[in-house]
Write a protein that holds these residues in place. Structure first.
Motif, mmCIF file in Angstrom:
data_model
loop_
_atom_site.group_PDB
_atom_site.id
_atom_site.type_symbol
_atom_site.label_atom_id
_atom_site.label_comp_id
_atom_site.label_asym_id
_atom_site.label_seq_id
_atom_site.Cartn_x
_atom_site.Cartn_y
_atom_site.Cartn_z
ATOM 1 N N GLN A 1 1.260 -1.713 0.536
ATOM 2 C CA GLN A 1 0.035 0.097 -0.410
ATOM 3 C C GLN A 1 0.886 1.066 -0.271
ATOM 4 O O GLN A 1 0.098 1.691 -0.611
ATOM 5 N N GLU A 2 1.751 1.266 0.678
ATOM 6 C CA GLU A 2 2.893 2.251 0.838
ATOM 7 C C GLU A 2 3.419 2.521 -0.763
ATOM 8 O O GLU A 2 3.835 3.848 -0.441
ATOM 9 N N LEU A 3 3.431 1.621 -1.270
ATOM 10 C CA LEU A 3 4.819 1.888 -2.378
ATOM 11 C C LEU A 3 3.726 2.643 -3.340
ATOM 12 O O LEU A 3 3.622 3.396 -4.065
ATOM 13 N N VAL A 4 2.418 2.005 -3.471
ATOM 14 C CA VAL A 4 1.253 2.449 -4.681
ATOM 15 C C VAL A 4 0.781 3.587 -3.930
ATOM 16 O O VAL A 4 0.712 4.929 -4.848
ATOM 17 N N ARG A 5 0.999 3.995 -2.912
ATOM 18 C CA ARG A 5 0.603 5.603 -2.179
ATOM 19 C C ARG A 5 1.898 6.580 -3.162
ATOM 20 O O ARG A 5 1.358 7.879 -3.241
ATOM 21 N N ALA A 6 3.196 6.274 -2.553
ATOM 22 C CA ALA A 6 3.954 7.298 -3.298
ATOM 23 C C ALA A 6 4.037 7.236 -4.269
ATOM 24 O O ALA A 6 4.236 8.929 -5.113
ATOM 25 N N SER A 7 3.221 6.902 -5.484
ATOM 26 C CA SER A 7 2.733 6.860 -6.435
ATOM 27 C C SER A 7 1.964 7.233 -7.218
ATOM 28 O O SER A 7 2.064 8.776 -8.409
ATOM 29 N N VAL A 8 0.748 7.615 -6.273
ATOM 30 C CA VAL A 8 -0.343 8.152 -6.149
ATOM 31 C C VAL A 8 0.169 10.039 -6.114
ATOM 32 O O VAL A 8 -0.458 10.891 -5.600
ATOM 33 N N ASP A 9 0.496 9.548 -4.876
ATOM 34 C CA ASP A 9 0.816 11.059 -3.836
ATOM 35 C C ASP A 9 2.504 11.882 -5.312
ATOM 36 O O ASP A 9 1.822 13.346 -5.267
ATOM 37 N N ARG A 10 3.409 11.127 -6.005
ATOM 38 C CA ARG A 10 4.002 12.125 -6.531
ATOM 39 C C ARG A 10 3.746 12.456 -8.349
ATOM 40 O O ARG A 10 3.109 13.034 -8.777
ATOM 41 N N PHE A 11 2.629 11.008 -8.497
ATOM 42 C CA PHE A 11 2.061 11.283 -10.153
ATOM 43 C C PHE A 11 0.750 11.630 -9.760
ATOM 44 O O PHE A 11 0.144 11.866 -11.239
ATOM 45 N N GLY A 12 -0.396 11.410 -8.863
ATOM 46 C CA GLY A 12 -1.203 11.341 -9.027
ATOM 47 C C GLY A 12 -2.486 9.930 -9.332
ATOM 48 O O GLY A 12 -3.710 10.052 -9.772
ATOM 49 N N ARG A 13 -1.339 8.488 -10.084
ATOM 50 C CA ARG A 13 -1.948 8.045 -10.276
ATOM 51 C C ARG A 13 -1.688 6.658 -10.698
ATOM 52 O O ARG A 13 -0.120 6.779 -10.217
ATOM 53 N N VAL A 14 -1.554 5.809 -10.936
ATOM 54 C CA VAL A 14 -1.257 4.501 -11.382
ATOM 55 C C VAL A 14 -1.274 3.914 -13.072
ATOM 56 O O VAL A 14 -3.019 3.497 -12.274
ATOM 57 N N ASP A 15 -0.950 3.589 -13.712
ATOM 58 C CA ASP A 15 -0.928 3.641 -15.196
ATOM 59 C C ASP A 15 -1.158 1.659 -15.744
ATOM 60 O O ASP A 15 -1.711 1.468 -16.011
#
Length: 287
Positions: free
Chosen positions: A66-80
């Protein structure tokens, strides 16, 4: 590639993961590299400071997904695109491999990727879009003496991912299982490829397999850069295959495995059909 995507890539410091990260960045995408040592990708961070982030991460540590996914969303706003790439080979007969080593392989090749998928799916479902790339192996479709521990994790990953593909398709999320043959990564390198202590009972049976795998480093026929180009281009495409063999050997060996399976099915079809209750209609299933 006209639309920028945001990637999470495990094992991005080398091999397939590194090549995919480099090609995605070259095309204008954002990349979150999940690596044990962020310094191993410092050059990418320096070259692409606005579009690259490194996160210290152990791919078998399900608690931090979960922490890794949050890092992506916090930095770039999404996960594609999520690429579950981290893995390693372990060679030994069933009696040579300990339960602890077998469980470690399953943690890395099944439970770690599954945790990351579960963490990323709420984001992808909300976006109504996303691609999950599961880096399997030709060893996820066929196996042979000495590689049962590795294949167990890859077979499990493929079965889990095939069901996943049907579950998430209504939300616009795609699943692609990649099945490479021998590629010139560090997979076969000393210190990366692990060997169980040999028992005399299996020494002759596995001698050729051990020698072949130990001697393949640096002479593998597969080009990771070409593989990365194909994977990145498919992530940007309208459609992806459920399974993507990579390399001529993978196409040949997986094809042979399918053909042998069909031949054996034909051979035993009559006996197999005869085990049903007489007169009971065939089941009707939703899928």
């Amino acid at each position: 590639m006209t639309t920028s995507l945001t990637w999470i890539i495990t094992g991005a410091s080398r091999g397939f993961g590194r090549a995919i990260a480099e090609f995605a960045l070259a095309g204008g995408d954002n990349v979150v590299a999940a690596v044990r040592n962020p310094e191993s990708v410092a050059d990418l961070a320096g070259a692409h400071p606005e579009r690259f982030a490194a996160v210290e991460f152990d791919a078998a540590d399900t608690a931090r997904a979960q922490e890794l996914v949050r890092a992506s969303v916090d930095r770039f706003g999404r996960v594609d695109v999520l690429v579950n790439n981290a893995g390693r080979g372990y060679i030994g007969a069933a009696e040579e491999v300990s339960e602890a080593d077998l469980r470690e392989s399953m943690d890395l090749h099944l439970f770690g990727p599954a945790a990351l998928v579960r963490a990323a799916l709420p984001v992808m479902r909300a976006q109504r879009a996303g691609t999950i790339v599961q880096m399997s192996s030709q060893g996820g479709r066929l196996s042979f003496p000495g590689v049962g521990t590795y294949s167990a994790g890859k077979f499990a990953l493929e079965g889990w991912s095939e069901a996943l593909a049907g579950e998430v398709a209504p939300f616009g999320v795609r699943v692609m299982i990649v099945e490479p043959s021998r590629f010139r990564t560090s997979f076969n390198a000393p210190g990366t490829l692990r060997f169980a202590a040999s028992r005399s009972d299996y020494a002759d049976i596995l001698a050729a397999v051990r020698a072949d795998l130990a001697g393949a480093d640096g002479i593998q026929e597969g080009d990771p850069v070409k593989a990365a180009e194909l994977i990145v281009s498919l992530a940007h495409a309208e459609r992806v295959p459920l399974r993507l063999p990579l390399g001529a050997e993978a196409v040949q060996r997986i094809g042979n495995a399918y053909r042998r399976g069909l031949e054996e099915l034909d051979q035993w079809e009559e006996a197999a059909r005869g085990t049903d209750f007489a007169g009971v209609p065939a089941s009707v299933r939703p899928v």
